[in-house]
Write a protein that holds these residues in place. Sequence first.
Motif, PDB file in Angstrom:
ATOM      1  N   THR A 614      -1.201  -3.557  16.913  1.00  0.00           N
ATOM      2  CA  THR A 614      -0.420  -3.196  17.053  1.00  0.00           C
ATOM      3  C   THR A 614       0.542  -1.445  16.861  1.00  0.00           C
ATOM      4  N   GLU A 615      -1.223  -0.423  16.437  1.00  0.00           N
ATOM      5  CA  GLU A 615      -0.498   0.388  16.459  1.00  0.00           C
ATOM      6  C   GLU A 615      -2.292   0.934  16.161  1.00  0.00           C
ATOM      7  N   SER A 616      -1.958   2.317  17.082  1.00  0.00           N
ATOM      8  CA  SER A 616      -3.345   3.038  16.976  1.00  0.00           C
ATOM      9  C   SER A 616      -3.092   4.671  16.392  1.00  0.00           C
ATOM     10  N   GLY A 617      -4.108   5.086  16.350  1.00  0.00           N
ATOM     11  CA  GLY A 617      -4.089   6.669  15.946  1.00  0.00           C
ATOM     12  C   GLY A 617      -4.843   7.877  15.893  1.00  0.00           C
ATOM     13  N   MET A 618      -5.438   9.030  15.813  1.00  0.00           N
ATOM     14  CA  MET A 618      -6.202   9.835  15.055  1.00  0.00           C
ATOM     15  C   MET A 618      -6.561  10.045  13.786  1.00  0.00           C
ATOM     16  N   GLY A 619      -7.432   9.971  13.251  1.00  0.00           N
ATOM     17  CA  GLY A 619      -7.130  11.405  12.346  1.00  0.00           C
ATOM     18  C   GLY A 619      -7.383  10.548  10.887  1.00  0.00           C
ATOM     19  N   VAL A 620      -8.381  11.078   9.834  1.00  0.00           N
ATOM     20  CA  VAL A 620      -8.696  10.274   8.861  1.00  0.00           C
ATOM     21  C   VAL A 620      -8.849  11.381   8.181  1.00  0.00           C
ATOM     22  N   TYR A 621      -8.128  11.801   7.023  1.00  0.00           N
ATOM     23  CA  TYR A 621      -7.933  12.580   6.150  1.00  0.00           C
ATOM     24  C   TYR A 621      -8.506  13.181   4.683  1.00  0.00           C
ATOM     25  N   ASN A 622      -8.854  14.383   4.511  1.00  0.00           N
ATOM     26  CA  ASN A 622      -9.480  14.433   2.855  1.00  0.00           C
ATOM     27  C   ASN A 622      -8.250  13.979   2.178  1.00  0.00           C
ATOM     28  N   GLY A 623      -8.987  12.279   1.117  1.00  0.00           N
ATOM     29  CA  GLY A 623      -8.647  12.007   0.033  1.00  0.00           C
ATOM     30  C   GLY A 623      -8.383  10.696   0.521  1.00  0.00           C
ATOM     31  N   ASP A 624      -8.221  10.075   1.221  1.00  0.00           N
ATOM     32  CA  ASP A 624      -7.479   8.823   1.899  1.00  0.00           C
ATOM     33  C   ASP A 624      -9.032   7.722   1.217  1.00  0.00           C
ATOM     34  N   THR A 625      -8.062   6.418   0.931  1.00  0.00           N
ATOM     35  CA  THR A 625      -9.275   5.675   0.353  1.00  0.00           C
ATOM     36  C   THR A 625      -8.506   4.637   1.146  1.00  0.00           C
ATOM     37  N   GLY A 626      -9.871   3.729   0.954  1.00  0.00           N
ATOM     38  CA  GLY A 626     -10.128   2.047   1.558  1.00  0.00           C
ATOM     39  C   GLY A 626     -11.035   1.195   1.207  1.00  0.00           C
ATOM     40  N   ILE A 627     -11.073   0.042   1.399  1.00  0.00           N
ATOM     41  CA  ILE A 627     -12.246  -0.333   2.038  1.00  0.00           C
ATOM     42  C   ILE A 627     -13.470  -0.957   2.367  1.00  0.00           C
ATOM     43  N   ILE A 628     -14.561  -0.916   2.452  1.00  0.00           N
ATOM     44  CA  ILE A 628     -15.611  -1.564   3.665  1.00  0.00           C
ATOM     45  C   ILE A 628     -15.504  -3.045   4.107  1.00  0.00           C
ATOM     46  N   LYS A 629     -15.108  -2.701   5.054  1.00  0.00           N
ATOM     47  CA  LYS A 629     -15.327  -4.834   5.512  1.00  0.00           C
ATOM     48  C   LYS A 629     -16.341  -4.887   5.714  1.00  0.00           C
ATOM     49  N   GLU A 630     -16.842  -4.448   6.494  1.00  0.00           N
ATOM     50  CA  GLU A 630     -18.210  -4.439   7.651  1.00  0.00           C
ATOM     51  C   GLU A 630     -18.852  -3.530   7.349  1.00  0.00           C
ATOM     52  N   ILE A 631     -20.585  -3.945   7.266  1.00  0.00           N
ATOM     53  CA  ILE A 631     -21.507  -2.976   7.493  1.00  0.00           C
ATOM     54  C   ILE A 631     -22.618  -3.604   8.862  1.00  0.00           C
ATOM     55  N   ASN A 632     -22.395  -3.169  10.210  1.00  0.00           N
ATOM     56  CA  ASN A 632     -23.236  -4.094  10.565  1.00  0.00           C
ATOM     57  C   ASN A 632     -24.555  -2.993  10.971  1.00  0.00           C
ATOM     58  N   HIS A 633     -25.970  -3.603  11.448  1.00  0.00           N
ATOM     59  CA  HIS A 633     -26.497  -2.741  11.113  1.00  0.00           C
ATOM     60  C   HIS A 633     -26.944  -2.945  12.830  1.00  0.00           C
ATOM     61  N   PHE A 634     -26.841  -3.813  13.536  1.00  0.00           N
ATOM     62  CA  PHE A 634     -27.094  -3.634  14.887  1.00  0.00           C
ATOM     63  C   PHE A 634     -26.238  -2.514  15.319  1.00  0.00           C
TER      64      PHE A 634
END
Length: 737
Positions: A614-634
């Motif tokens: 629905t939306e896309s863009g560039m840039g993640v900034y110092n201090g942004d917090t989130g949750i790890i949804k997936e770790i893909n080793h392959f």
Amino acid sequence: MEDEIEGYVERIVFRNAENGYTVLTLVKEEKEITCVGTFTFINEGEFIKCSGKYTAHQLYGEQFLVESYEFKEPEDLDSMEKYLGSGAIKGVGSALAARIVRRFKGDTFRIVEEEPERLAEVKGISDHMAREIAKQFNEKRDMRGAMIFLQQYGITTALAVKIYKEYGMRMYQVIKENPYRLAEDITGVGFRLADEIAARVGIGTESDYRIKAAILYVLLQGSTNGHVYLPEELLYRKVCELLGIAAAGISEQINNLSVERKIIIKTDVEERHIYSAGLYYLELNTAKMLSDLNIKYDLSLTEIEHRLKAVEKQFQIELDELQRTAVIEAAKNGILVVTGGPGTGKTTTINAIIRFFEAEGMDLLLAAPTGRAAKRMTETTGYEAKTIHRLLEISKMSGDMENKLVFERNEGNPLETDVIIIDEMSMVDITLMHALLRAVTVGTRLILVGDVNQLPSVGPGNVLKDIINSHAFNVVKLTKIFRQAKESDIIVNAHKINAGEQIELNNKSRDFFLLKRAEVRDVIGVTIALVRDKMPGYVNASPFDIQVLTPMRKGELGVEKLNGILQQYLNPPSKDKQEKEYHNIIFREGDKVMQVKNNYQLAWESKSRYGITTESGMGVYNGDTGIIKEINHFAEQLTVEFDEGRMVEYPFNLLEELELAYAITIHKSQGSEYPAVVLPLLTGPRMLLNRNILYTAVTRAKSCVTIVGSTETVQLMIDNESEQRRYSGLTERIKEL
């Protein structure tokens, strides 16, 4: 005794760009051999000779463990064809490679190097393509040599690629004559690494290059600590400490750097201030643009007041005298600063200003430095607010430029609006302020809102405080704490802390508590219980919404220790959760994480529940917090969901930009608001246990503050006014104008 094998690299199965560890498939006479080892530089199609030994891996079977290797020119036609058609040279596939080798046979590589125009004799190759094939072929050979050369100086493969891209074949000259240039030209090379290389090359400890590089490095380190300049005496001391030499040659090199315009020297009454040239001109141009915007509008006060009353009546807004003054000054001036602590009505004032200008038919833009602050601004005003970066339309650099800050909005493509309101101004550093002002045209009203008593920005400068202290712009300071806010001990205590008054810590409050504990293990135990068990129900939030804040990174109650412990209790290991260890941090699916540096190149996208972007863009900034949804080793990547459903994919080699965020420093919490805050406060460095830091921590909480630890530490912080001195000269630059 070592075995020897040789053949061409058919496939690179895995490669760590940092340390060169590689798993590849080597083919010789139709036999495939899996090789593992550290390869400085390798392409599919390369012909190599390896020394080592065969080993049996319990999962992957027989492998050849490579101890050493050397590149060889492919000796047979099959190997030449494999190399050319391996993808190492763009535009040459296996079919075209076969035609080239069929035409020139054993002379193929000599033709490519010495007579590339003859490649056009092959069907499907134009003159232009022939030149391009030769260019790439030679570049690959040159780069291979460069990688091997740089390896002897302890340079990682990833960094070696950057160096080669920056200098090409001039690299040899730079490394041998002045490796300190690397620290100036290449992201990721600091003074210390350049100094190590210089020592290996044999450059003396009192070399002019070394002293100049150290001066620039100390100024750069100063900027990472928030300083725009350093006093000359402090600069001397730090350079001497860094180099381990007396101050003799430093003065001469400061003057030389000044002549080269790499630094700027400004003389104050008592001392000389030394700036890196870039930061000086940022500050000077910021002062100039602020002064240009600061125009007076010849409007009737009676008319403004009449319109304001109509707005108050229509939107049922009740303003006190200072808030009314703020709206009037916003109408009459090109620049207005509104400052005040929590509960003093900044949000109501912003809303009144918005409604006033809307009623005048004017266009407005709202922004804040962080995503969380912008989201909160949107919620409290009902008007869309963006981060300043998104407002300025940050864009991805083309080509090889690494993580460079580029905004589409600037003097050539300014923001088209009548009024711009920026909230949380205490977080805005000199770089971001300069970028914003470049996009604001004279005639646009700029309203800056913030709490001047908050901690200053993470980046260099003290922009809000300097603008206020210049006395060149209209400033309205909101001081009245409103009745509803007086019912909150968080707000009442925040104002007491800011005024240097001691606070009641008797636990009779409904939203401000101190749980006394004298031992570190007890402080940690209570902190875990609060976050996991007690607070979520009390403030109607999840444990992940409760934020642990601490002044320190290191120590028993620092961020690094606390995160490891809190992770074990809030997101313990599970066979259902993938993990990735990186630099001694275990990242686990479900972890709360924070981005710790601005990365303007990282792409994000938001998706609907049906998986449609629905939306896309560039840039993640110092201090942004989130949750790890997936770790893909392959795929070797980790996916994080940030605020507003922004999904970001991190390659494993970018994990240095993430940290666990169950506990964060108070500095990193700026601009954020949490349902509840837990503060473990027992001991720590005096410079971090000060009033400014405690005030900022307390004002991050919406519904509840709980301090765990020592009453004496809290009292010490309130009494300790000695916040770290920040060297910035924006006030002086404004006054000069």
